[in-house]
Design a protein around this motif. Structure first.
Motif, PDB file in Angstrom:
ATOM      1  N   PHE A   1       7.393  -6.251  -5.526  1.00  0.00           N
ATOM      2  CA  PHE A   1       8.833  -6.313  -5.297  1.00  0.00           C
ATOM      3  C   PHE A   1       9.158  -5.848  -3.873  1.00  0.00           C
ATOM      4  N   PHE A   2       8.663  -4.672  -3.488  1.00  0.00           N
ATOM      5  CA  PHE A   2       9.010  -4.146  -2.175  1.00  0.00           C
ATOM      6  C   PHE A   2       8.407  -4.997  -1.055  1.00  0.00           C
ATOM      7  N   SER A   3       7.216  -5.534  -1.277  1.00  0.00           N
ATOM      8  CA  SER A   3       6.607  -6.388  -0.257  1.00  0.00           C
ATOM      9  C   SER A   3       7.503  -7.576   0.045  1.00  0.00           C
TER      10      SER A   3
ATOM     11  N   VAL B   1       0.834  -1.203   0.000  1.00  0.00           N
ATOM     12  CA  VAL B   1       0.000   0.000   0.000  1.00  0.00           C
ATOM     13  C   VAL B   1       0.869   1.254   0.000  1.00  0.00           C
ATOM     14  N   TRP B   2       1.989   1.205   0.735  1.00  0.00           N
ATOM     15  CA  TRP B   2       2.875   2.376   0.717  1.00  0.00           C
ATOM     16  C   TRP B   2       3.489   2.572  -0.654  1.00  0.00           C
ATOM     17  N   SER B   3       3.782   1.479  -1.336  1.00  0.00           N
ATOM     18  CA  SER B   3       4.302   1.613  -2.689  1.00  0.00           C
ATOM     19  C   SER B   3       3.260   2.271  -3.594  1.00  0.00           C
ATOM     20  N   PHE B   4       1.979   1.892  -3.410  1.00  0.00           N
ATOM     21  CA  PHE B   4       0.902   2.538  -4.174  1.00  0.00           C
ATOM     22  C   PHE B   4       0.805   4.022  -3.833  1.00  0.00           C
ATOM     23  N   LYS B   5       1.020   4.333  -2.559  1.00  0.00           N
ATOM     24  CA  LYS B   5       0.854   5.719  -2.132  1.00  0.00           C
ATOM     25  C   LYS B   5       2.015   6.594  -2.592  1.00  0.00           C
TER      26      LYS B   5
ATOM     27  N   LEU C   1       4.468 -11.940  -0.329  1.00  0.00           N
ATOM     28  CA  LEU C   1       3.848 -11.909  -1.658  1.00  0.00           C
ATOM     29  C   LEU C   1       2.329 -12.007  -1.523  1.00  0.00           C
ATOM     30  N   ALA C   2       1.876 -12.938  -0.671  1.00  0.00           N
ATOM     31  CA  ALA C   2       0.430 -13.079  -0.466  1.00  0.00           C
ATOM     32  C   ALA C   2      -0.149 -11.774   0.084  1.00  0.00           C
ATOM     33  N   GLY C   3       0.571 -11.169   1.035  1.00  0.00           N
ATOM     34  CA  GLY C   3       0.095  -9.907   1.601  1.00  0.00           C
ATOM     35  C   GLY C   3       0.017  -8.820   0.544  1.00  0.00           C
ATOM     36  N   SER C   4       1.006  -8.767  -0.325  1.00  0.00           N
ATOM     37  CA  SER C   4       0.986  -7.724  -1.350  1.00  0.00           C
ATOM     38  C   SER C   4      -0.159  -7.974  -2.327  1.00  0.00           C
ATOM     39  N   LEU C   5      -0.455  -9.243  -2.621  1.00  0.00           N
ATOM     40  CA  LEU C   5      -1.571  -9.529  -3.529  1.00  0.00           C
ATOM     41  C   LEU C   5      -2.898  -9.128  -2.899  1.00  0.00           C
ATOM     42  N   MET C   6      -2.999  -9.278  -1.570  1.00  0.00           N
ATOM     43  CA  MET C   6      -4.224  -8.815  -0.909  1.00  0.00           C
ATOM     44  C   MET C   6      -4.390  -7.324  -1.124  1.00  0.00           C
ATOM     45  N   ALA C   7      -3.271  -6.578  -1.074  1.00  0.00           N
ATOM     46  CA  ALA C   7      -3.352  -5.138  -1.294  1.00  0.00           C
ATOM     47  C   ALA C   7      -3.568  -4.815  -2.770  1.00  0.00           C
TER      48      ALA C   7
END
Lengths: 456, 382
Positions: free
Chosen positions: B92-94, B77-81, B242-248
């Motif tokens: 990648f960052f996640s 989410v921070w990468s999106f922000k 990776l799973a967490g980043s996919l949730m985001a």
């Protein structure tokens, strides 16, 4: 040893293959999801179907479960009344009303339910199921502002209407407002404006307040609102302590209050949290204390009958504010209390009231718009004025999708006549006193954005 | 089809990929063929596969994997922000952040084994949860959850106003919600599965299995097991990230409750339910638990009456009364019963059940499974 293990793996792989073959066979089933491929004008258009679906997303477990259960009762009642079953409730008192008691736009109203678990993730998963699988045109529910804001954002992205249930944070129609979301319930700022003068009259200008605050958007904004309003009548604010939602035991937060020099405890808690923190504060003897030459007092800015009932004896004489109370004498309230009482055997809570009203308002807006298309419904609701829904003349302000109406200041009754008769209305604060400009500092920073019909 | 073909990687991967990519077809009849739930299947499948790299291969029972899932979500989410709505930097960052985080926790926790290791990981995860919930509120937005706003910088994105609406995550313009999001997750699940298959069949995987069966003996033969354990821990932490980043990616929001110990417990249940140490088991377990959570929890009195309308009236009411406590808000009860039945009758998880149905040398299999469980038990008690 290692050889043996390899064999184990070989076998499980083999079974994988066979399991996979089985699934491949099932895949031959002709159920194909492309049925939605034809063009519709907006997401989940019921088209020629004989029914339309609403999604009721409420907490059925967790700290706000009591409120959630009551909200669900109210929604089921609203659906019955919309479909012309039962005695019609507020359909008879609502003005203006385009509802005919034959469903909405001639379609029978059906509903699906979901459990938000008072968690943003679970609430969004449940809302997504309603949108993607059940095909609802509107989602409503709440009881936690964090969840309401999360689901409101989701409905905006997906393109359905969100009719917020019980959510009291300023942010819901402030910095997190969305074009597809609407709130009938009042908010923290209004509570502050309504409570200020009453507290001044009852407790004077020389007070030192200590806040215990639920640690999320609602608690933060309510604390800020109450702080601003009490400081404007001359009170000082001592400590403000954040507590986790659903903490259960608040003793570690209440003990420091005793020695803080504060003479007023403001509990920015709701649901079971408020029941626990208030009960413990009373058990710790706070209300029997004298500080700075005055009696120690407790204030609960957001009250509900369910909570007051849960806290029992402890609420006597405690001030708070509420959106609606079942003892109100107007025709709309009476009609609702009557049909709710007949169906369930006890009076409805304010959570039930706001949810019932929201369901009716949405249905009425669809009738007036002549469609379920979100953007048209938004237009029908914006700046809509109505009456006969229990709060007197009310307006859905188009600038922020917040309802403006009178606010009730209530007090725990000293001599309750029944287990439901625990609150008395001290003052009906007129709308003018709680109204604010859309760019008020407590609500600034958000933008409704464009409305979203969703991808068809 | 000869045995050799059946066991070749190509065949397994083709079959797995086929089953995953056709999910919308074969899940539709059981009411699960809608994008959000299938995304959850793929995401938690990945989470469980990664978890199985640690628990299934080395036998180290971690009770804190949800922390890595949460770190992954927050990083995405921070990468999106801050950077861009493109999903690739987010992923990648996640993985980088959860990998670093896993290294730090693993470095300390892996000094112990058995129950002490479990308690350490549990403690670290619960610490992370409480930090995310209160102290780190400026980074995590506490209980409310981290969300996108219109005035986020997003320095890499060209100034596209999106008509004043919030932008959504994209893969070079392809929106990541709905079926597109599912297929994106599905492709990553297949890649993740392939990597796990490779790990399990590699010499590195053999060492991990060796650690599981007898770590002391491994050490006596001159193996330094610690670097292997840390590597396995970091790999499975990165899967969780990776799973967490996919949730985001599929839903740009991150909340602290993702890190709670119940979430850590859930992935343990998924793995055990499906079959510890098997390749497909964890994916199956994840699917079953998510199915229960999303479908069973949605039943209410009315929908039960609809489903059971074919029964005579009196009968229908009795059945509804009997079934009601197990669905709706009581879905945990059903899951609990299922879990108990599986553990009692199929200690090797659902994969053992499938083996029993299809397997030819039942006795051998059962003996092996029993031995495997016994080893697990030893490890946990000792």
């Amino acid at each position: 040893m290692s050889k043996k293990i390899i064999t184990t793996n070989d076998w499980s792989r083999r079974s994988v293959l066979k399991a996979g073959l089985g699934t491949a066979a099932v895949a031959g089933a002709p159920m194909f999801y492309m049925k939605n491929a034809y063009a519709a004008e907006y997401l989940n258009d019921p088209g020629d179907a004989s029914s339309v679906k609403f999604g009721f997303n409420v907490p059925q477990t967790g700290a706000y479960a009591d409120e959630g259960a009551d909200e669900l009762r109210a929604y089921e009642l609203a659906v019955q009344h919309l479909n012309g079953e039962g005695d019609g409730g507020m359909l008879n008192t609502m003005q203006p009303s385009s509802l005919k008691g034959n469903g909405v736009l001639g379609k029978k109203v059906e509903f699906v339910t979901g459990d938000t678990q008072t968690k943003s993730d679970a609430a969004r998963a449940s809302a997504k199921r309603m949108i993607e699988k059940d095909g609802v045109t509107m989602i409503t529910g709440g009881s936690s502002s964090g969840v309401a804001i999360a689901v409101q954002g989701l409905c905006q992205e997906a393109g359905v209407i969100f009719m917020a249930g019980l959510t009291h944070s300023n942010d819901t129609t402030g910095k997190d407002k969305r074009r597809n979301g609407f709130r009938h319930f009042f908010n923290g700022y209004m509570s502050g404006q309504a409570l200020g003068p009453v507290l001044e009259k009852a407790y004077g200008k020389e007070r030192n307040a200590y806040h215990l605050t639920a640690d999320y958007t609602w608690g933060w904004t309510q604390e800020a609102s109450i702080k601003a309003s009490t400081e404007s009548i001359g009170w000082k604010t001592g400590n403000t302590v954040k507590t986790p939602v659903g903490a259960g035991d608040f003793s570690q937060y209440i003990t420091p209050v005793l020695n803080s020099g504060a003479d007023t405890l403001i509990l920015n808690h709701y649901g079971k949290d408020m029941i626990n923190s208030l009960t413990q504060a009373v058990q710790f003897g706070l209300r029997d204390k004298q500080v700075n030459g005055q009696d120690f007092v407790i204030v609960v800015p957001l009250y509900s009958r369910l909570m007051a009932q849960g806290a029992g004896e402890n609420v006597k004489g405690i001030f708070g504010s509420t959106n609606w109370h079942w003892s109100l004498p107007d025709a709309g309230s009476q009609a609702f209390v009557k049909s709710f009482g007949q169906a369930y055997g006890f009076p409805p809570s304010q959570a039930a009231h706001t949810c019932y009203v929201q369901a009716l308002l949405y249905a009425d807006a669809c009738e007036r718009a002549g469609t379920f298309m979100p953007c048209e419904v938004v237009k029908a609701l914006e700046d809509h004025k109505f009456d006969g829904m229990g709060n007197g003349p009310t307006e859905y302000r188009g600038a922020d999708h917040q309802c403006f109406k009178d606010v009730l200041v209530v007090k725990g009754k000293d001599n309750p006549s029944s287990q439901f008769d625990v609150l008395e209305v001290v003052e009906v604060t007129p709308r003018a006193q709680v109204e604010y400009e859309p760019d008020n500092e407590f609500f600034a920073g958000g933008d409704l954005g464009p409305c979203n019909n969703g991808a068809a | 089809m000869t045995k050799k073909v059946l066991e070749s990687e190509l065949f397994i991967m083709l079959l797995f990929a086929g089953a995953v990519l056709t999910m919308p077809l074969w899940l539709a009849p059981i009411g699960a063929g809608y994008p959000d739930l299938m995304q959850k299947f793929a995401i938690f499948g990945l989470f469980a596969i990664g978890y199985n790299v640690l628990f299934g291969l080395t036998g180290y029972l971690s009770f804190g994997h949800a922390a890595f899932l949460g770190v992954g979500s927050y990083a995405a989410v921070w990468s999106f922000k801050l950077l861009s709505m493109n999903v690739l930097p987010a992923i990648f960052f996640s993985m980088i952040f959860s990998g670093i985080f896993a290294y730090m926790i693993g470095f300390v926790s892996l000094r112990r084994s058995g129950i002490y290791f479990s308690i350490l990981t549990l403690a670290f995860a619960q610490m992370s949860y409480n930090l995310a919930y209160s102290v780190l509120t400026p980074i995590t937005n506490g209980e409310t959850g981290l969300q996108l706003t219109l005035n986020d910088p997003r320095i890499l994105d060209a100034a596209s106003s999106n008509g004043g609406a919030l932008p959504s995550p994209t893969l070079f313009g392809l929106k990541m919600s709905g079926f597109e999001g599912f297929y994106f997750c599905a492709v990553l699940l297949i890649i993740g599965f392939f990597i796990a298959l490779k790990i399990s069949r590699s010499p590195f995987g053999l060492v991990l299995k060796g650690i599981k069966s007898n770590q002391t003996r491994m050490k006596f033969t001159g193996f330094n097991t610690r670097p292997y354990l840390i590597t396995a821990f970091v790999i499975s932490g990165m899967y969780a990230g990776l799973a967490g980043s996919l949730m985001a990616v599929t839903d740009p929001l991150a909340g602290a409750e993702r890190m709670q110990w119940t979430a850590s417990g859930e992935v343990v249940l998924m793995t055990i339910l499906g079959g510890v140490g098997t390749l497909v088991g964890p994916v199956l377990g994840a699917g079953i638990i998510k199915y229960f959570e999303n479908i069973f929890s949605a039943f209410n009195d009315r929908s039960l009456h609809e489903v059971l309308a074919f029964l005579p009236d009196g009968m229908e009411n009795i059945v509804v009364t009997l079934v009601r406590p197990f669905v709706g808000e009581g879905w945990h009860l059903t899951l609990g019963v299922l879990f108990m039945l599986v553990i009692i009758f199929l200690p090797g998880g659902i994969m053992q059940g499938i083996d029993r149905i299809f397997g030819k040398s039942k006795k051998k299999k059962a003996a092996e499974a029993a031995a495997a469980t016994a080893r697990m038990g030893e490890e946990q008690h000792g």
